[in-house]
Each structure stands twice: as structure tokens, then as C-alpha cells.
Design a protein around this motif. Structure first.
Motif, PDB file in Angstrom:
ATOM      1  N   GLY A   1      20.035  -6.432 -30.910  1.00  0.00           N
ATOM      2  CA  GLY A   1      20.688  -8.035 -31.365  1.00  0.00           C
ATOM      3  C   GLY A   1      18.858  -8.625 -31.615  1.00  0.00           C
ATOM      4  O   GLY A   1      17.556  -7.877 -30.884  1.00  0.00           O
ATOM      5  N   ALA A   2      18.620  -9.838 -32.164  1.00  0.00           N
ATOM      6  CA  ALA A   2      16.964 -10.563 -32.072  1.00  0.00           C
ATOM      7  C   ALA A   2      16.939  -9.739 -30.681  1.00  0.00           C
ATOM      8  O   ALA A   2      15.691 -10.733 -29.858  1.00  0.00           O
ATOM      9  N   LYS A   3      17.604 -10.031 -29.484  1.00  0.00           N
ATOM     10  CA  LYS A   3      17.503 -10.938 -28.334  1.00  0.00           C
ATOM     11  C   LYS A   3      16.813  -9.973 -28.036  1.00  0.00           C
ATOM     12  O   LYS A   3      15.289  -9.620 -27.052  1.00  0.00           O
TER      13      LYS A   3
ATOM     14  N   ASP B   1      11.009 -15.991 -35.165  1.00  0.00           N
ATOM     15  CA  ASP B   1      12.041 -15.915 -34.972  1.00  0.00           C
ATOM     16  C   ASP B   1      12.366 -16.867 -36.545  1.00  0.00           C
ATOM     17  O   ASP B   1      12.631 -17.763 -36.513  1.00  0.00           O
TER      18      ASP B   1
ATOM     19  N   TYR C   1      23.103 -26.901 -35.114  1.00  0.00           N
ATOM     20  CA  TYR C   1      23.263 -27.787 -33.495  1.00  0.00           C
ATOM     21  C   TYR C   1      22.836 -29.067 -33.639  1.00  0.00           C
ATOM     22  O   TYR C   1      21.608 -29.337 -34.916  1.00  0.00           O
TER      23      TYR C   1
ATOM     24  N   LEU D   1      12.851  -9.744 -29.201  1.00  0.00           N
ATOM     25  CA  LEU D   1      12.121 -10.116 -28.559  1.00  0.00           C
ATOM     26  C   LEU D   1      11.657  -9.865 -27.407  1.00  0.00           C
ATOM     27  O   LEU D   1      10.750  -9.887 -26.872  1.00  0.00           O
TER      28      LEU D   1
ATOM     29  N   SER E   1      11.041 -20.755 -33.834  1.00  0.00           N
ATOM     30  CA  SER E   1      11.817 -20.432 -34.480  1.00  0.00           C
ATOM     31  C   SER E   1      12.079 -21.493 -35.323  1.00  0.00           C
ATOM     32  O   SER E   1      12.201 -22.828 -34.752  1.00  0.00           O
TER      33      SER E   1
ATOM     34  N   ARG F   1      25.950  -7.206 -32.398  1.00  0.00           N
ATOM     35  CA  ARG F   1      24.020  -6.797 -31.888  1.00  0.00           C
ATOM     36  C   ARG F   1      23.669  -5.749 -32.652  1.00  0.00           C
ATOM     37  O   ARG F   1      23.427  -4.891 -32.039  1.00  0.00           O
TER      38      ARG F   1
ATOM     39  N   TYR G   1      13.743 -17.587 -24.692  1.00  0.00           N
ATOM     40  CA  TYR G   1      12.167 -17.255 -24.902  1.00  0.00           C
ATOM     41  C   TYR G   1      11.403 -16.830 -24.016  1.00  0.00           C
ATOM     42  O   TYR G   1      10.407 -16.505 -23.067  1.00  0.00           O
TER      43      TYR G   1
ATOM     44  N   SER H   1      23.475 -11.894 -36.260  1.00  0.00           N
ATOM     45  CA  SER H   1      24.737 -12.621 -35.901  1.00  0.00           C
ATOM     46  C   SER H   1      24.387 -13.401 -36.454  1.00  0.00           C
ATOM     47  O   SER H   1      26.199 -14.223 -36.186  1.00  0.00           O
ATOM     48  N   LYS H   2      23.553 -14.995 -37.145  1.00  0.00           N
ATOM     49  CA  LYS H   2      24.108 -15.828 -37.467  1.00  0.00           C
ATOM     50  C   LYS H   2      24.409 -15.796 -38.877  1.00  0.00           C
ATOM     51  O   LYS H   2      26.313 -16.375 -38.445  1.00  0.00           O
TER      52      LYS H   2
ATOM     53  N   TRP I   1      14.386 -21.902 -28.302  1.00  0.00           N
ATOM     54  CA  TRP I   1      15.379 -21.056 -28.335  1.00  0.00           C
ATOM     55  C   TRP I   1      15.362 -21.024 -26.321  1.00  0.00           C
ATOM     56  O   TRP I   1      14.371 -20.327 -25.675  1.00  0.00           O
TER      57      TRP I   1
ATOM     58  N   ILE J   1      15.992 -15.838 -37.277  1.00  0.00           N
ATOM     59  CA  ILE J   1      17.757 -15.554 -37.565  1.00  0.00           C
ATOM     60  C   ILE J   1      18.398 -16.935 -38.076  1.00  0.00           C
ATOM     61  O   ILE J   1      19.302 -16.411 -37.811  1.00  0.00           O
ATOM     62  N   TYR J   2      17.744 -18.233 -38.740  1.00  0.00           N
ATOM     63  CA  TYR J   2      18.337 -18.924 -38.964  1.00  0.00           C
ATOM     64  C   TYR J   2      18.453 -19.593 -40.086  1.00  0.00           C
ATOM     65  O   TYR J   2      18.799 -20.490 -40.639  1.00  0.00           O
TER      66      TYR J   2
ATOM     67  N   ASN K   1      16.798 -23.004 -33.475  1.00  0.00           N
ATOM     68  CA  ASN K   1      17.290 -23.583 -31.395  1.00  0.00           C
ATOM     69  C   ASN K   1      16.789 -23.963 -30.938  1.00  0.00           C
ATOM     70  O   ASN K   1      15.994 -23.892 -30.492  1.00  0.00           O
TER      71      ASN K   1
HETATM   72  N1  PMP Z   1      17.151 -16.465 -31.823  1.00  0.00           N
HETATM   73  C1  PMP Z   1      17.035 -17.326 -31.858  1.00  0.00           C
HETATM   74  C2  PMP Z   1      16.417 -18.943 -31.994  1.00  0.00           C
HETATM   75  C3  PMP Z   1      18.780 -17.848 -31.622  1.00  0.00           C
HETATM   76  O1  PMP Z   1      19.190 -18.585 -31.135  1.00  0.00           O
HETATM   77  C4  PMP Z   1      19.413 -16.288 -30.552  1.00  0.00           C
HETATM   78  C5  PMP Z   1      21.155 -16.155 -30.251  1.00  0.00           C
HETATM   79  N2  PMP Z   1      21.428 -15.803 -30.527  1.00  0.00           N
HETATM   80  C6  PMP Z   1      18.684 -15.409 -30.748  1.00  0.00           C
HETATM   81  C7  PMP Z   1      17.321 -15.670 -31.155  1.00  0.00           C
HETATM   82  C8  PMP Z   1      19.614 -13.560 -30.056  1.00  0.00           C
HETATM   83  O2  PMP Z   1      20.230 -13.229 -31.328  1.00  0.00           O
HETATM   84  P1  PMP Z   1      20.758 -12.223 -31.480  1.00  0.00           P
HETATM   85  O3  PMP Z   1      20.362 -11.775 -30.308  1.00  0.00           O
HETATM   86  O4  PMP Z   1      22.188 -12.434 -30.899  1.00  0.00           O
HETATM   87  O5  PMP Z   1      21.099 -10.973 -32.415  1.00  0.00           O
END
Ligand code: PMP
Ligand code: GLU
Length: 394
Positions: free
Chosen positions: A99-101, A204, A323, A104, A171, A245, A128, A236-237, A125, A206-207, A175
Motif C-alpha cells: 500500500g501507499a501507506k 502523493d 470526498y 509513506l 496529496s 495492498r 501523514y 487502491s483508488k 491525509w 494516489i487519486y 484527501n
Molecule cells: N494517501 C492518501 C492520500 C490516501 O487517501 C490513502 C488512503 N488509502 C493512502 C495514501 C494509502 O493508500 P493505500 O495504502 O491503500 O495504498
């Protein structure tokens, strides 16, 4: 001796996940909760991606993968960065994570020393700030308001920089505000940063595909920012793959190598089946998932129209993500059905209890005047949720 570390005791629980768990628990008690708290597409993962995963299982992909990801996946990521973002990365610059989480968390883990400051334009987000703190960094919040579409201005960035500034994280699409920085706006921020060559940027994205406006721009596209930007992305998005993940970065080689080293001691490579499926996802044209983005845009217009009709809800027009982030400070100090609303957390909890609608307090995103409402839900659910909210505050 104290059982738990100060580190974990000082960390906030993820407000998005906590609200989702609360909604789930209430549903378990038989309450008809409409969940607009979690940022999670309500679509199924597209069939062509699922088929790739099934094939990977049948082809016996079951071993540990390279820590930084399969080479074929890293190649697909390089192709994607070039095709969608005009960014040229090489294999040693890519790291695939859970995941991007995790991406980060890796960055914070390998870059922050005690007291290093990380500039976070607010709202940011939810995770962070705690990821930074967990790694001994100091979040420096830059407050923005609806008047600037919740975007940080170059003057605000300049004013937030100190000799301890190590990074800026943001981001776009954002978000929770849905704001999208245009290329010109990114250039204006970059003009400030080039005067401070030691500051790195975490972008970031991801969107990126969930964008209803003029299109996506990456700050690393500017040649004077490329060597100091870590571009974070994931599936993810846009591909409706939250539970799979997989996230990834494109970064200066030294940073990518350090992320690989950290991940090698903590989780090893990301899930092998998910990685194989993502090769297929990224090698396809983003137009394969356009139908989801089209639907999100319809919902954005729907929810915005409904919210703008309610006195006391003041929203910007989100250009991306899924959102809305209305300012609800109008209700602070008021008593609704015997409950006094002092802040956004009270208001969000009130909506959960009285309207049976789950949202997230803006407090978690660094803006205590707003709540976040996810419109990754069906049009029927959105209409019903807003009707209930209207009823609960009337
Ligand atoms: N960055 C942002 C801005 C997010 O909203 C999210 C939420 N899923 C994530 C990172 C993490 O994404 P994931 O771990 O699902 O790839
Ligand atoms: N990122 C999504 C959100 O903001 C998912 C939950 C999470 O990972 O925090 O709601």
C-alpha cells in the motif's frame, strides 16, 4: 514497567479506520448505518485484474518476491510513470510496498531524524501527521481555508520553512478536500522550494486518475524538482483494489535503496499474487477504469448540489478524489436534540447517532471546522444520507 511504548501511546488511532469500525459495530447491532466515512471505492476490482490474480495462483506464484517488487511490476510502473506522468524513472528508483501507506511510512523511516520538520498543508491525509511523529519528525501544519480552495499559497510555504525543514508532504488530488493543484500552482510552490535545496517533497498522487478537471500534474515533472521529489502512488483508488495492498514510489535512487533496506527488515516484498495482478492493471490503458471516474463525477455533482441546499454547510468544489469537506462551524455552540455541538468531532458523532450516517471529523485532517464525507457510495445512499442529515439538523 510500562507495558506499551511511549511511541504507541502518543500515536492517534487512524480516525478514518476508527469511524469505519464504529459504523461496522453499529451495523452489527442492527442499526442501518450509511457509511460515508471510509475512502474506499464501492466498485468491485475489474474482472481483467481479478483474472490476472487467478492466473498467478494457478501459475504457482507463491514464493517471496524481491523486497522492492517483481522486476516485471517495476517495469510496468516505469511505463505507467512515463505514459501518465511524463516521468522517467529507472528500475533502482522504484519500490513496491504494501500500500501507499507503507510507502509513506518507509519514507518517514529512512529520512527523518529527531526534530526534523515536515510541512503539511492542511487539510492533509489523516495518517501523514502520525507517520511523521512516529518517526521522530515534527509536523508543521500550514492552515488553508475554503477561500483558497484549501490550497497552500507560495507565501505560506515560504513562511513555514525553517532551518529544520526536511520535507513537505501533500496529496493532489487532495484527501480530504478534493483540491487539485494545477501545473502553474505546483510551479509556484517549486519556485519557493528551489531556493531551499535541502527540502524534499513527497507528492502523493494516489487519486491522480480521479480528477474531474484539467488533468493531473506531477511536481517531479519540473527538472529542478525531479531529484528532490518522491512520487507516491498506488492502485487502491483508481483500480478499486484497496484490500490488495499495493503501492509504490518513484524516487531518487539513494532514497529508493534505503526504503528497500527498511522494508527488508520489516515486511519483505508485498503480496506476490497482488503484485502479479497489478502488472496487468498498470499495463492497461487508464481508460479501462474511466467508467468509475465518470460515476464519481456524477456523484460529486449530486452530493454537492444536495449539500449546498443545507444551511450551515459550506463546501468548495472538489476537482478530484471522492470526498467533500464542508465547513460546518455554523453549528458550533448550537444544541441539537439536546446535544451541544462544540466542534467537528461532536458534529460527526451527532450525525452518526442521530442520522445514522458515518462521516469523519475534520480534526483528524488538521481542520477542526470541517467534516469529511466520502461519496464513494451509490447515488441512492448519497440521497438518503443527505436527507437524514437534513432531518437531524432541522
Ligand atoms: N494517501 C492518501 C492520500 C490516501 O487517501 C490513502 C488512503 N488509502 C493512502 C495514501 C494509502 O493508500 P493505500 O495504502 O491503500 O495504498
Ligand atoms: N485512505 C482512506 C481514507 O482516507 C482509507 C482509510 C485509511 O487508510 O485511512 O479513508
Amino acid at each position: 514497567m510500562q507495558l506499551l511504548s511511549d511511541r504507541i501511546l502518543n500515536m492517534a488511532t487512524s480516525a478514518t479506520l476508527a469511524m469505519a469500525a464504529k459504523a461496522r459495530a453499529l451495523r452489527g447491532e442492527g442499526k442501518d448505518i450509511i457509511g460515508l466515512s471510509l475512502g474506499e471505492p464501492d466498485f468491485n476490482t475489474p474482472d481483467f485484474i481479478k483474472e490476472a490474480a487467478i492466473k498467478a495462483i494457478n501459475d504457482d506464484y507463491n514464493s517471496y518476491t524481491p523486497v522492492d517488487g517483481y522486476v516485471e511490476l517495476k517495469e510496468a510502473i516505469i511505463t505507467k510513470f512515463k505514459r501518465d506522468n511524463n516521468l522517467a524513472y529507472t528500475l533502482p528508483q522504484i519500490v513496491v510496498s504494501t500500500g501507499a501507506k507503507q510507502a509513506l511510512a518507509n519514507i518517514a523511516g529512512i529520512m527523518l531524524n529527531q526534530g526534523d520538520e515536515v510541512i503539511l498543508p492542511c487539510p492533509y491525509w489523516v495518517s501523514y501527521s502520525d507517520i511523521v511523529k512516529l518517526n521522530d519528525g515534527v509536523p508543521v501544519e500550514v492552515k488553508t481555508s475554503i477561500d483558497t480552495d484549501f490550497k497552500m499559497t507560495p507565501a505560506q510555504l515560504e513562511a513555514a520553512i525553517t532551518p529544520k525543514t526536511k520535507m513537505m508532504w501533500f496529496s493532489s488530488p487532495c484527501n480530504p478536500s478534493g483540491s487539485v493543484y494545477s501545473k502553474a500552482e505546483l510551479r509556484a510552490l517549486a519556485d519557493v522550494l528551489v531556493k531551499h535545496p535541502n527540502i524534499y517533497v513527497v507528492s502523493d498522487e494516489i487519486y491522480e486518475h480521479i480528477n474531474y478537471g484539467e488533468g493531473h500534474a506531477s511536481i517531479a515533472e519540473f527538472s529542478d524538482m525531479y531529484d528532490r521529489t518522491i512520487t507516491v502512488n498506488g492502485v487502491s483508488k483508481a483500480f478499486a483494489m484497496t484490500g490488495w495492498r499495493i503501492g509504490y514510489i518513484g524516487a531518487p535512487e539513494k532514497i529508493a535503496r534505503a526504503c528497500n533496506k527498511l522494508q527488508g527488515q520489516i515486511t519483505s516484498g508485498a503480496n506476490c499474487i497482488a503484485q502479479r495482478a497489478v502488472i496487468t492493471a498498470l499495463n492497461e490503458s487508464p481508460s479501462r477504469v474511466q467508467f468509475m471516474i465518470d460515476e464519481f463525477k456524477v456523484r460529486r455533482d449530486l452530493i454537492l448540489g444536495l449539500l449546498n441546499d443545507i444551511e450551515g454547510f459550506k463546501s468548495n468544489t472538489p476537482e478530484g478524489a471522492f470526498y467533500v469537506f464542508p465547513d460546518v462551524s455554523h453549528f458550533f455552540g448550537k444544541t441539537l436534540r439536546g446535544t451541544t455541538i462544540n466542534n467537528a468531532t461532536d458534529f460527526s458523532l451527532y450525525l452518526l447517532e442521530e442520522a445514522l450516517v458515518a462521516t469523519v471529523t475534520g480534526e483528524a485532517f488538521g481542520n477542526p471546522n470541517c467534516i469529511r464525507i466520502s461519496y464513494a457510495a451509490s447515488q441512492e445512499q448519497i440521497i438518503e444520507a443527505i436527507k437524514r442529515i437534513k432531518g437531524a439538523i432541522s
